[in-house]
Design a protein around this motif. Structure first.
Motif, mmCIF file in Angstrom:
data_model
loop_
_atom_site.group_PDB
_atom_site.id
_atom_site.type_symbol
_atom_site.label_atom_id
_atom_site.label_comp_id
_atom_site.label_asym_id
_atom_site.label_seq_id
_atom_site.Cartn_x
_atom_site.Cartn_y
_atom_site.Cartn_z
ATOM 1 N N THR A 96 -29.350 7.318 -13.018
ATOM 2 C CA THR A 96 -28.550 6.268 -13.648
ATOM 3 C C THR A 96 -28.138 5.201 -12.640
ATOM 4 O OG1 THR A 96 -26.536 7.554 -13.330
ATOM 5 C CG2 THR A 96 -27.658 7.768 -15.458
ATOM 6 N N HIS A 97 -28.096 5.553 -11.359
ATOM 7 C CA HIS A 97 -27.763 4.584 -10.313
ATOM 8 C C HIS A 97 -28.388 5.021 -8.992
ATOM 9 C CE1 HIS A 97 -24.757 7.647 -9.445
ATOM 10 N NE2 HIS A 97 -24.670 7.125 -8.240
ATOM 11 N N THR A 120 -28.818 1.604 -14.820
ATOM 12 C CA THR A 120 -28.043 0.573 -15.518
ATOM 13 C C THR A 120 -27.712 -0.601 -14.603
ATOM 14 O OG1 THR A 120 -25.991 1.745 -14.999
ATOM 15 C CG2 THR A 120 -27.023 2.222 -17.131
ATOM 16 N N ARG A 121 -27.718 -0.361 -13.294
ATOM 17 C CA ARG A 121 -27.426 -1.423 -12.332
ATOM 18 C C ARG A 121 -28.094 -1.095 -11.002
ATOM 19 N NH1 ARG A 121 -24.001 0.071 -8.509
ATOM 20 N NH2 ARG A 121 -22.794 1.961 -8.819
ATOM 21 N N LEU A 122 -28.236 -2.111 -10.171
ATOM 22 C CA LEU A 122 -28.791 -1.945 -8.830
ATOM 23 C C LEU A 122 -27.791 -2.506 -7.827
ATOM 24 C CD1 LEU A 122 -32.441 -3.179 -9.506
ATOM 25 C CD2 LEU A 122 -31.635 -0.819 -9.385
ATOM 26 N N PRO A 123 -27.548 -1.807 -6.706
ATOM 27 C CA PRO A 123 -26.647 -2.343 -5.689
ATOM 28 C C PRO A 123 -27.230 -3.614 -5.066
ATOM 29 C CG PRO A 123 -27.278 -0.067 -5.179
ATOM 30 C CD PRO A 123 -28.066 -0.495 -6.364
ATOM 31 N N PRO A 124 -26.389 -4.557 -4.650
ATOM 32 C CA PRO A 124 -26.849 -5.862 -4.164
ATOM 33 C C PRO A 124 -27.878 -5.841 -3.035
ATOM 34 C CG PRO A 124 -24.485 -5.866 -4.430
ATOM 35 C CD PRO A 124 -24.945 -4.468 -4.676
ATOM 36 N N HIS A 125 -27.753 -4.970 -2.076
ATOM 37 C CA HIS A 125 -28.649 -5.008 -0.911
ATOM 38 C C HIS A 125 -29.622 -3.835 -0.888
ATOM 39 C CE1 HIS A 125 -26.400 -8.379 0.627
ATOM 40 N NE2 HIS A 125 -25.300 -7.711 0.350
ATOM 41 N N LEU A 126 -29.973 -3.341 -2.047
ATOM 42 C CA LEU A 126 -30.827 -2.162 -2.156
ATOM 43 C C LEU A 126 -32.185 -2.354 -1.495
ATOM 44 C CD1 LEU A 126 -31.058 0.693 -3.389
ATOM 45 C CD2 LEU A 126 -32.021 -0.386 -5.419
ATOM 46 N N PHE A 127 -32.754 -3.544 -1.611
ATOM 47 C CA PHE A 127 -34.106 -3.786 -1.116
ATOM 48 C C PHE A 127 -34.131 -4.715 0.101
ATOM 49 C CE2 PHE A 127 -34.533 -3.322 -5.833
ATOM 50 C CZ PHE A 127 -35.056 -2.039 -5.812
ATOM 51 N N ASP A 128 -33.120 -4.684 0.928
ATOM 52 C CA ASP A 128 -33.072 -5.580 2.090
ATOM 53 C C ASP A 128 -34.104 -5.246 3.161
ATOM 54 O OD1 ASP A 128 -31.119 -7.070 0.971
ATOM 55 O OD2 ASP A 128 -29.562 -6.571 2.425
ATOM 56 N N ASN A 129 -34.433 -3.981 3.352
ATOM 57 C CA ASN A 129 -35.239 -3.626 4.506
ATOM 58 C C ASN A 129 -36.702 -3.281 4.271
ATOM 59 O OD1 ASN A 129 -35.116 -3.634 7.287
ATOM 60 N ND2 ASN A 129 -35.000 -1.425 7.380
ATOM 61 N N LEU A 142 -32.476 0.691 -18.055
ATOM 62 C CA LEU A 142 -31.419 0.121 -18.895
ATOM 63 C C LEU A 142 -30.721 -1.040 -18.197
ATOM 64 C CD1 LEU A 142 -29.899 3.540 -20.054
ATOM 65 C CD2 LEU A 142 -31.513 2.098 -21.306
ATOM 66 N N LEU A 143 -31.449 -1.746 -17.353
ATOM 67 C CA LEU A 143 -30.876 -2.848 -16.576
ATOM 68 C C LEU A 143 -30.549 -4.037 -17.473
ATOM 69 C CD1 LEU A 143 -33.326 -2.717 -13.544
ATOM 70 C CD2 LEU A 143 -30.956 -1.915 -13.589
ATOM 71 N N GLU A 144 -29.326 -4.557 -17.347
ATOM 72 C CA GLU A 144 -28.913 -5.755 -18.084
ATOM 73 C C GLU A 144 -28.739 -6.950 -17.164
ATOM 74 O OE1 GLU A 144 -25.419 -4.941 -20.352
ATOM 75 O OE2 GLU A 144 -26.450 -3.558 -21.690
ATOM 76 N N HIS A 145 -28.356 -6.694 -15.911
ATOM 77 C CA HIS A 145 -28.110 -7.754 -14.927
ATOM 78 C C HIS A 145 -28.727 -7.351 -13.593
ATOM 79 C CE1 HIS A 145 -25.171 -9.618 -17.599
ATOM 80 N NE2 HIS A 145 -24.698 -8.398 -17.812
ATOM 81 N N LEU A 146 -29.053 -8.349 -12.800
ATOM 82 C CA LEU A 146 -29.533 -8.122 -11.442
ATOM 83 C C LEU A 146 -28.634 -8.889 -10.483
ATOM 84 C CD1 LEU A 146 -33.378 -8.526 -11.975
ATOM 85 C CD2 LEU A 146 -32.112 -6.410 -11.611
ATOM 86 N N PRO A 147 -28.261 -8.270 -9.363
ATOM 87 C CA PRO A 147 -27.425 -8.976 -8.391
ATOM 88 C C PRO A 147 -28.172 -10.155 -7.774
ATOM 89 C CG PRO A 147 -27.543 -6.613 -7.894
ATOM 90 C CD PRO A 147 -28.537 -6.895 -8.965
ATOM 91 N N ASP A 148 -27.446 -11.198 -7.468
ATOM 92 C CA ASP A 148 -28.016 -12.359 -6.800
ATOM 93 C C ASP A 148 -28.611 -11.916 -5.465
ATOM 94 O OD1 ASP A 148 -28.653 -15.039 -6.440
ATOM 95 O OD2 ASP A 148 -26.826 -15.398 -5.289
ATOM 96 N N GLY A 149 -29.810 -12.334 -5.171
ATOM 97 C CA GLY A 149 -30.460 -12.023 -3.901
ATOM 98 C C GLY A 149 -31.034 -10.621 -3.800
ATOM 99 N N SER A 166 -33.110 -4.432 -20.560
ATOM 100 C CA SER A 166 -32.276 -5.254 -21.448
ATOM 101 C C SER A 166 -31.668 -6.414 -20.689
ATOM 102 C CB SER A 166 -31.169 -4.384 -22.057
ATOM 103 O OG SER A 166 -31.720 -3.322 -22.785
ATOM 104 N N LEU A 167 -32.475 -7.048 -19.836
ATOM 105 C CA LEU A 167 -31.977 -8.142 -19.013
ATOM 106 C C LEU A 167 -31.529 -9.302 -19.890
ATOM 107 C CD1 LEU A 167 -34.635 -7.982 -16.203
ATOM 108 C CD2 LEU A 167 -32.223 -7.404 -16.001
ATOM 109 N N ILE A 168 -30.301 -9.723 -19.669
ATOM 110 C CA ILE A 168 -29.701 -10.804 -20.446
ATOM 111 C C ILE A 168 -29.931 -12.145 -19.765
ATOM 112 C CG2 ILE A 168 -27.520 -11.723 -21.301
ATOM 113 C CD1 ILE A 168 -26.597 -8.721 -21.478
#
Length: 184
Positions: A96-97, A120-129, A142-149, A166-168
């Protein structure tokens, strides 16, 4: 002992019972140091991964396939010693996270499959490296939003699969650093 996996040790492949890896009460807890590939079949029904699973500096592990099990969570430090990991398949679980910084040390990661979970969500810096990542599967979550960057660190990304969410709304500039992105 886990009897439902395929293991390769320095070029020697085996479909024999996976005696070196231990699994008790649906928790995978220990794997050998010189393992190159680990493939845990769905009949393993793994629900948890021990923080000690890859406690040594396992520099040889290149492929870890845990698809279609019953994983609920992943410890934040699980991949810390897997600097050679190229292919990680976590699709078809019940995640779920994901903890922030989960992929911080996976500098060689090229393919990451997180499809068919319940994210349902992804942390902002998950794919930094994971700068070598070329494929990222986030479809059927079940993603609705993605963090900026969120994708800023993925400069080698060629293919991103996000269908079935379910991206809005997508943040502006979401793909500003994804100069190689060809398939969305």
């Amino acid at each position: 002992m886990l009897l439902c996996c395929k293991v390769s040790h320095q070029g020697v492949s085996s479909t024999d019972p996976c005696a070196p890896c231990s699994c008790k009460d649906h928790t995978l807890s220990d794997c050998p140091d010189k393992t190159v590939n680990l493939h845990f079949k769905s009949e393993c029904s793994i629900q948890f991964l021990s923080t000690q699973l890859f406690r040594s500096n396992n520099t040889l592990l290149r492929e870890l396939l845990l698809a279609d099990n019953r994983l609920k969570t992943i410890p934040a430090s699980l991949f810390r010693n897997l600097k050679s990991l190229r292919n990680l398949d976590l699709q078809g679980n019940v995640l779920t996270h994901l903890p922030g910084g989960l992929f911080k040390f996976t500098v060689s990661l090229m393919k990451l499959r997180l499809s068919r979970n319940q994210l349902t969500r992804l942390p902002p810096h998950l794919f930094d490296n994971p700068q070598k990542l070329t494929y990222l599967g986030l479809d059927d979550n079940l993603l609705e939003h993605l963090p900026d960057g969120i994708f800023d660190g993925l400069r080698s990304l060629i293919s991103l699969d996000m269908k079935g969410n379910s991206l809005i709304e997508l943040p502006s500039g979401l793909f500003r650093n994804s100069i190689k992105l060809r398939y969305l």
